[in-house]
Design a protein around this motif. Structure first.
Motif, PDB file in Angstrom:
ATOM      1  N   GLU A 236       0.876  -1.209  -0.036  1.00 43.40           N
ATOM      2  CA  GLU A 236       0.031  -0.011  -0.007  1.00 43.40           C
ATOM      3  C   GLU A 236       0.892   1.004   0.032  1.00 43.40           C
ATOM      4  OE1 GLU A 236      -0.033  -2.285   2.532  1.00 43.40           O
ATOM      5  OE2 GLU A 236      -1.962  -3.320   2.220  1.00 43.40           O
ATOM      6  N   SER A 237       0.309   2.297  -0.410  1.00 39.70           N
ATOM      7  CA  SER A 237       0.789   3.627  -0.387  1.00 39.70           C
ATOM      8  C   SER A 237       0.769   4.192   1.287  1.00 39.70           C
ATOM      9  CB  SER A 237       0.383   4.557  -1.118  1.00 39.70           C
ATOM     10  OG  SER A 237      -0.980   4.885  -0.832  1.00 39.70           O
ATOM     11  N   PHE A 238       1.773   5.243   1.409  1.00 38.30           N
ATOM     12  CA  PHE A 238       1.570   5.800   2.638  1.00 38.30           C
ATOM     13  C   PHE A 238       0.194   6.339   2.965  1.00 38.30           C
ATOM     14  CE2 PHE A 238       6.493   7.038   2.095  1.00 38.30           C
ATOM     15  CZ  PHE A 238       6.608   6.445   3.257  1.00 38.30           C
ATOM     16  N   GLU A 239      -0.450   6.912   1.849  1.00 40.52           N
ATOM     17  CA  GLU A 239      -1.798   7.663   2.113  1.00 40.52           C
ATOM     18  C   GLU A 239      -2.654   6.473   2.458  1.00 40.52           C
ATOM     19  OE1 GLU A 239       0.579   8.243  -0.255  1.00 40.52           O
ATOM     20  OE2 GLU A 239       1.143  10.496   0.202  1.00 40.52           O
ATOM     21  N   ASP A 240      -2.720   5.341   1.749  1.00 42.17           N
ATOM     22  CA  ASP A 240      -3.774   4.367   1.929  1.00 42.17           C
ATOM     23  C   ASP A 240      -3.532   3.782   3.506  1.00 42.17           C
ATOM     24  OD1 ASP A 240      -4.935   4.688  -0.506  1.00 42.17           O
ATOM     25  OD2 ASP A 240      -3.851   2.949  -1.572  1.00 42.17           O
ATOM     26  N   ILE A 241      -1.999   3.624   3.798  1.00 40.97           N
ATOM     27  CA  ILE A 241      -1.730   3.064   5.073  1.00 40.97           C
ATOM     28  C   ILE A 241      -2.380   4.175   6.254  1.00 40.97           C
ATOM     29  CG2 ILE A 241       0.097   2.634   6.823  1.00 40.97           C
ATOM     30  CD1 ILE A 241       1.705   1.362   4.168  1.00 40.97           C
ATOM     31  N   ASP A 242      -2.042   5.400   5.956  1.00 37.34           N
ATOM     32  CA  ASP A 242      -2.557   6.441   7.068  1.00 37.34           C
ATOM     33  C   ASP A 242      -4.130   6.324   7.202  1.00 37.34           C
ATOM     34  OD1 ASP A 242      -2.446   8.354   8.566  1.00 37.34           O
ATOM     35  OD2 ASP A 242      -2.640   9.943   7.056  1.00 37.34           O
TER      36      ASP A 242
ATOM     37  N   GLN B  85       6.348   5.541  -6.480  1.00 35.48           N
ATOM     38  CA  GLN B  85       5.901   4.282  -7.164  1.00 35.48           C
ATOM     39  C   GLN B  85       4.532   3.753  -6.547  1.00 35.48           C
ATOM     40  OE1 GLN B  85       7.206   2.857  -9.670  1.00 35.48           O
ATOM     41  NE2 GLN B  85       9.085   4.335  -9.825  1.00 35.48           N
ATOM     42  N   GLY B  86       4.012   4.686  -5.416  1.00 34.87           N
ATOM     43  CA  GLY B  86       2.950   4.339  -4.739  1.00 34.87           C
ATOM     44  C   GLY B  86       2.989   3.342  -3.704  1.00 34.87           C
ATOM     45  N   HIS B  87       4.179   3.066  -3.143  1.00 41.86           N
ATOM     46  CA  HIS B  87       4.436   2.186  -1.911  1.00 41.86           C
ATOM     47  C   HIS B  87       4.829   2.983  -0.680  1.00 41.86           C
ATOM     48  CE1 HIS B  87       4.431  -1.471  -4.308  1.00 41.86           C
ATOM     49  NE2 HIS B  87       4.823  -0.657  -5.276  1.00 41.86           N
ATOM     50  N   GLY B  88       4.335   2.332   0.413  1.00 42.32           N
ATOM     51  CA  GLY B  88       4.671   2.863   1.662  1.00 42.32           C
ATOM     52  C   GLY B  88       6.188   2.449   2.098  1.00 42.32           C
ATOM     53  N   VAL B  89       6.822   2.804   2.934  1.00 47.14           N
ATOM     54  CA  VAL B  89       8.276   2.062   3.379  1.00 47.14           C
ATOM     55  C   VAL B  89       8.244   2.636   4.896  1.00 47.14           C
ATOM     56  CG1 VAL B  89       9.187   4.079   2.544  1.00 47.14           C
ATOM     57  CG2 VAL B  89      10.854   2.212   3.114  1.00 47.14           C
ATOM     58  N   THR B  90       8.672   1.807   5.855  1.00 50.13           N
ATOM     59  CA  THR B  90       9.061   2.313   7.107  1.00 50.13           C
ATOM     60  C   THR B  90      10.373   1.910   7.888  1.00 50.13           C
ATOM     61  OG1 THR B  90       8.310   2.549   9.413  1.00 50.13           O
ATOM     62  CG2 THR B  90       8.373   0.191   8.560  1.00 50.13           C
ATOM     63  N   PHE B  91      11.106   2.855   8.356  1.00 49.80           N
ATOM     64  CA  PHE B  91      12.282   2.974   9.104  1.00 49.80           C
ATOM     65  C   PHE B  91      12.007   2.887  10.476  1.00 49.80           C
ATOM     66  CE2 PHE B  91      13.458   4.719   5.115  1.00 49.80           C
ATOM     67  CZ  PHE B  91      14.488   4.115   4.640  1.00 49.80           C
ATOM     68  N   LEU B  92      10.978   2.494  11.075  1.00 51.14           N
ATOM     69  CA  LEU B  92      10.599   2.202  12.427  1.00 51.14           C
ATOM     70  C   LEU B  92      11.456   0.898  12.787  1.00 51.14           C
ATOM     71  CD1 LEU B  92       6.867   2.104  13.280  1.00 51.14           C
ATOM     72  CD2 LEU B  92       8.889   3.611  14.299  1.00 51.14           C
ATOM     73  N   ALA B  93      11.955   0.739  13.974  1.00 54.53           N
ATOM     74  CA  ALA B  93      12.764  -0.208  14.556  1.00 54.53           C
ATOM     75  C   ALA B  93      12.218  -1.487  14.404  1.00 54.53           C
ATOM     76  CB  ALA B  93      13.777  -0.023  15.895  1.00 54.53           C
ATOM     77  N   LYS B  94      10.797  -1.428  14.939  1.00 54.44           N
ATOM     78  CA  LYS B  94       9.960  -2.494  15.068  1.00 54.44           C
ATOM     79  C   LYS B  94       8.573  -2.348  14.871  1.00 54.44           C
ATOM     80  CE  LYS B  94       9.739  -6.945  17.258  1.00 54.44           C
ATOM     81  NZ  LYS B  94      10.783  -7.920  17.101  1.00 54.44           N
ATOM     82  N   TRP B  95       8.235  -2.570  13.494  1.00 52.47           N
ATOM     83  CA  TRP B  95       6.610  -1.928  13.134  1.00 52.47           C
ATOM     84  C   TRP B  95       5.659  -3.085  13.479  1.00 52.47           C
ATOM     85  CZ3 TRP B  95       3.259  -4.051   9.379  1.00 52.47           C
ATOM     86  CH2 TRP B  95       3.580  -5.057   8.949  1.00 52.47           C
TER      87      TRP B  95
END
Ligand code: ADP
Length: 453
Positions: free
Chosen positions: A151-157, A242-252
């Motif tokens: 999903e994109s950042f926006e869809d995840i939000d 590219q329409g994708h979300g990504v996270t740099f959280l240490a533990k999502w």
């Protein structure tokens, strides 16, 4: 070799109408790029000398809130300006954005034009200078991990962070077929970074569904921190394009392994790795042993700089390749510190404690300070741990942000090496996170007790 951009090169590109926008940025407490977008012609005319920003931007949190309790600024002092002074050596193209270049700034006091002590770049610069006085250069590399989602950042939000699907449905550790399916994101990341002058080595699938790792060739500490920051930003923007979300959280996710950013380090003199000594059984010089002894001795003091959020501490769990203990071991991925390249000219130490959420300037500055303290006091390195480092309960990494905050606040070593202003400022940053978390009723509490309590 990949190449950055010089001022003349920028002038030519602006003249040729290939660049029309310059991002003028500094690195904030959270390790993010913060700043303004300049018309390139105005940048060439005057903004290359300096520009300004509000000083609350270095006294804030992930939400960029206005917060009480920082000595550097307040309502009382009227939230004045800092000067942003472009460091033209960091000028580079931003190839994934049309017509755009970027420069990193040093943050200076608005009146005296002294560097602002609490600015992450200034903090690392000071430790690099201390090391230079001893006659050494620090070569470092950060191995940045992150998760990619369908999903994109926006869809995840929009889903309230509930509909989050890793881009792969199985563990993609070193997988070529699965990572081929992700090349629409990862190939532009490698190529755009390379074209911006970042010496990318490789990307690979990591040990979880949707987990990736980006490796950049080791370089001088300051360059490595700049590369890391630019690369992390690139990953977010290119994935978003590219329409994708990504996270740099240490533990999502509690059911999945966390993301780290291991830091490889060696000291060099006259172009040679002086951590290497061919007469030692592991190829480690006495200098390396004292440096590592310092890293280990003070690791609890500086854990906050490697794990700056409540969430960071969820990553340190057994059997996940994230460390739980401050011990060292030879080529052993269960220990906090791993000796790599034993017996060879590439001998180096990898600190495995930092999460992908670290601010690299702060973490690397703290490590250098600890290494310098080890060298100066000729600290003795204890023998390596052998076997599964998860077994045992000595030398535990602080297990919560509150414990790391206490260790930071009470560290006479960090106060001597970095100054009270820096330690007090980042102690406040840790407190801010704890206060914000304590003020929230979490989903977990509701689900656990709603009916049963
Ligand atoms: P790993 O087994 O941890 O994946 P790699 O061989 O991929 O190790 O190297 C990890 C990182 O170490 C790379 O980014 C590389 O540039 C860096 N590295 C190699 N030699 C040195 C050195 N002498 N000092 C610091 N970093 C180094």
């Amino acid at each position: 070799m990949s190449k950055a951009l010089d001022f003349k090169g920028l002038e030519s590109l602006v003249e040729a109408r290939e660049i029309d926008t310059v991002l003028v940025c500094f690195v904030d407490m959270q390790g993010r790029l913060i700043g303004k977008r300049f018309h390139a012609r105005h940048f060439l005319h005057s903004a290359w000398k300096e520009t300004h920003c509000c000083n609350h931007l270095l006294a804030t949190d992930l939400e960029t809130s206005i917060l009480e309790g920082y000595a550097s600024t307040s309502w009382q002092s009227g939230y004045g300006d800092y000067t942003m002074k472009p460091d033209l050596a960091t000028l580079r193209r931003v190839p994934w954005l049309e017509g755009t270049a970027m420069v990193l700034c040093d943050v200076l006091d608005h009146h005296g034009h002294e560097e602002v002590t609490i600015s992450p770049r200034a903090i690392l610069k000071r430790q690099v200078a201390r090391l230079a006085e001893l006659g050494f250069d620090a070569m470092m590399a950060t191995e940045l991990e992150f998760f990619l989602f369908k999903e994109s950042f926006e869809d995840i939000d929009r889903s309230g962070f509930r509909e989050i699907t890793p881009i792969s449905s199985y563990n993609e550790d070193s997988h070529i077929f699965q990572t081929t399916k992700e090349e629409h994101i990862m190939r532009p990341i490698r190529n755009h970074l390379w074209n911006a002058g970042i010496p990318v080595e490789s990307t690979k699938g990591e040990a979880e569904t949707g987990q990736e790792e980006l490796n950049i060739r080791y370089a001088l500490a300051m360059d490595t921190a700049d590369f890391h920051t630019f690369a992390k930003h690139a990953v977010k923007e290119i994935a978003w394009q590219q329409g994708h979300g990504v996270t740099f959280l240490a533990k999502w996710h509690q059911g999945k392994v966390g993301s780290s950013s291991h830091v490889h380090q060696s000291l060099w003199q006259k172009g040679k790795n002086i951590f290497f000594d061919s007469t030692d059984s592991l190829g480690m010089s006495e200098l390396m042993k004292s440096y590592m002894a310092g890293l280990l001795h003070y690791a609890a003091d500086y854990t906050y700089f490697m794990a700056p959020y409540i969430n960071s501490y969820k990553r340190f769990s057994k059997g996940t390749f994230a460390p739980t203990r401050i011990i060292w071991s030879v080529d052993n991925r269960t220990a906090g510190f791993r000796l790599c390249g034993a017996g060879t000219k590439t001998v180096r130490v990898e600190c495995r404690i930092p999460g992908s959420d670290m601010n690299p300037y702060l973490a690397m500055a703290a490590m250098l300070a600890a290494g310098i303290a080890g060298i100066e006091a000729k600290l003795q390195l204890p023998p390596p741990t052998v076997g599964d480092a998860y077994q045992g309960d000595t030398g535990m990494i602080p297990n919560s942000l509150a414990a790391a905050r206490d260790a930071l606040r009470d560290s006479s070593f960090l106060r001597a090496a970095m100054g009270d202003e820096v330690v007090d400022h980042y102690t406040r940053a840790a407190e801010v996170e704890i206060e914000a978390f304590d003020a929230v009723v979490t989903d977990w509490e509701i689900a656990r007790g709603f009916e049963r309590a």
